[in-house]
Design a protein around this motif. Structure first.
Motif, PDB file in Angstrom:
ATOM      1  N   ILE A  53      -1.868 -21.228 -18.108  1.00  0.00           N
ATOM      2  CA  ILE A  53      -0.653 -20.776 -18.438  1.00  0.00           C
ATOM      3  C   ILE A  53      -0.228 -19.247 -18.071  1.00  0.00           C
ATOM      4  CG2 ILE A  53       1.412 -20.804 -20.172  1.00  0.00           C
ATOM      5  CD1 ILE A  53      -0.017 -23.276 -21.107  1.00  0.00           C
ATOM      6  N   ALA A  54      -0.986 -18.422 -18.489  1.00  0.00           N
ATOM      7  CA  ALA A  54      -0.872 -16.922 -18.272  1.00  0.00           C
ATOM      8  C   ALA A  54      -0.877 -16.557 -16.846  1.00  0.00           C
ATOM      9  CB  ALA A  54      -2.025 -16.098 -19.123  1.00  0.00           C
ATOM     10  N   LEU A  78     -12.000 -11.478 -18.447  1.00  0.00           N
ATOM     11  CA  LEU A  78     -11.185 -10.431 -18.988  1.00  0.00           C
ATOM     12  C   LEU A  78     -10.523  -9.633 -17.991  1.00  0.00           C
ATOM     13  CD1 LEU A  78     -13.129  -9.481 -22.243  1.00  0.00           C
ATOM     14  CD2 LEU A  78     -10.981 -10.998 -22.076  1.00  0.00           C
ATOM     15  N   GLU A  79     -11.660  -9.187 -17.057  1.00  0.00           N
ATOM     16  CA  GLU A  79     -11.121  -8.493 -15.779  1.00  0.00           C
ATOM     17  C   GLU A  79     -10.178  -8.879 -15.144  1.00  0.00           C
ATOM     18  OE1 GLU A  79     -14.907  -7.346 -13.897  1.00  0.00           O
ATOM     19  OE2 GLU A  79     -15.608  -6.012 -15.493  1.00  0.00           O
ATOM     20  N   ARG A  80     -10.319 -10.363 -14.890  1.00  0.00           N
ATOM     21  CA  ARG A  80      -9.456 -11.034 -14.052  1.00  0.00           C
ATOM     22  C   ARG A  80      -7.715 -10.956 -14.616  1.00  0.00           C
ATOM     23  NH1 ARG A  80      -7.302 -16.681 -13.386  1.00  0.00           N
ATOM     24  NH2 ARG A  80      -7.105 -17.091 -11.316  1.00  0.00           N
ATOM     25  N   ILE A  81      -7.901 -11.259 -16.027  1.00  0.00           N
ATOM     26  CA  ILE A  81      -6.535 -11.038 -16.718  1.00  0.00           C
ATOM     27  C   ILE A  81      -6.020  -9.826 -16.753  1.00  0.00           C
ATOM     28  CG2 ILE A  81      -5.651 -11.240 -19.246  1.00  0.00           C
ATOM     29  CD1 ILE A  81      -7.645 -13.596 -19.739  1.00  0.00           C
ATOM     30  N   SER A  83      -6.402  -7.733 -14.395  1.00  0.00           N
ATOM     31  CA  SER A  83      -6.071  -7.604 -12.784  1.00  0.00           C
ATOM     32  C   SER A  83      -4.537  -8.047 -12.572  1.00  0.00           C
ATOM     33  CB  SER A  83      -6.892  -8.135 -11.684  1.00  0.00           C
ATOM     34  OG  SER A  83      -6.722  -9.583 -11.880  1.00  0.00           O
ATOM     35  N   TRP A  84      -4.101  -8.813 -13.366  1.00  0.00           N
ATOM     36  CA  TRP A  84      -2.623  -9.384 -13.516  1.00  0.00           C
ATOM     37  C   TRP A  84      -1.805  -8.096 -13.848  1.00  0.00           C
ATOM     38  CZ3 TRP A  84      -3.953 -14.383 -16.505  1.00  0.00           C
ATOM     39  CH2 TRP A  84      -4.753 -15.006 -16.056  1.00  0.00           C
ATOM     40  N   GLY A  85      -2.141  -7.323 -14.805  1.00  0.00           N
ATOM     41  CA  GLY A  85      -1.343  -6.519 -15.517  1.00  0.00           C
ATOM     42  C   GLY A  85      -1.283  -6.857 -16.881  1.00  0.00           C
ATOM     43  N   ALA A  86      -1.764  -7.702 -17.323  1.00  0.00           N
ATOM     44  CA  ALA A  86      -1.796  -8.476 -18.438  1.00  0.00           C
ATOM     45  C   ALA A  86      -2.727  -7.870 -19.596  1.00  0.00           C
ATOM     46  CB  ALA A  86      -2.091 -10.315 -18.580  1.00  0.00           C
ATOM     47  N   SER A  87      -2.193  -7.866 -20.673  1.00  0.00           N
ATOM     48  CA  SER A  87      -3.021  -7.234 -21.672  1.00  0.00           C
ATOM     49  C   SER A  87      -3.977  -8.279 -22.432  1.00  0.00           C
ATOM     50  CB  SER A  87      -2.066  -6.889 -23.248  1.00  0.00           C
ATOM     51  OG  SER A  87      -2.990  -6.668 -24.223  1.00  0.00           O
ATOM     52  N   THR A  88      -5.158  -7.721 -22.668  1.00  0.00           N
ATOM     53  CA  THR A  88      -6.299  -8.588 -23.507  1.00  0.00           C
ATOM     54  C   THR A  88      -6.467  -8.222 -24.968  1.00  0.00           C
ATOM     55  OG1 THR A  88      -8.234  -7.266 -22.645  1.00  0.00           O
ATOM     56  CG2 THR A  88      -7.433  -9.055 -21.348  1.00  0.00           C
TER      57      THR A  88
END
Length: 102
Positions: A53-54, A78-81, A83-88
């Motif tokens: 979804i994210a 986590l690196e993939r997330i 890379s979208w500019g999204a926060s983890t």
């Protein structure tokens, strides 16, 4: 505006199986059932409800905030997330477990 996405992060293991399972699992031979199958290809994909979804939300221009857990093997996710500019910041890393798999 950000959207909080709660759910799972998981690694999906995708295989190919030549033939049909019905050819391998025969009712008259259930007493000697062997659940090992030859799978000539195997690949690992990013999955899980929150992850999927994210990703989609980010591709549509949204700002996902993922709230989920991952294991000690989840660094690539986590690196993939990120890379979208999204926060983890809301992803809990559980170091003595593995990330969910399907």
């Amino acid at each position: 505006m950000s959207a909080l996405i709660c759910g799972s992060l998981a690694f999906d293991t995708i295989t190919t199986f030549p033939g049909r399972f019905a050819q391998q699992i025969l009712p008259e031979k259930l007493h000697i059932l062997n659940v090992s199958f030859l799978v000539p290809t195997l690949r690992r994909e990013f999955g899980g409800c929150a992850g999927n979804i994210a990703y989609t939300l980010s591709q549509l221009g949204g700002e996902p905030l993922v709230m989920a857990a991952c294991g000690s093997d989840g660094l690539d996710y986590l690196e993939r997330i990120r890379s979208w500019g999204a926060s983890t910041e809301f992803v809990c890393e559980v170091n003595d477990h593995h990330t969910a798999q399907a």
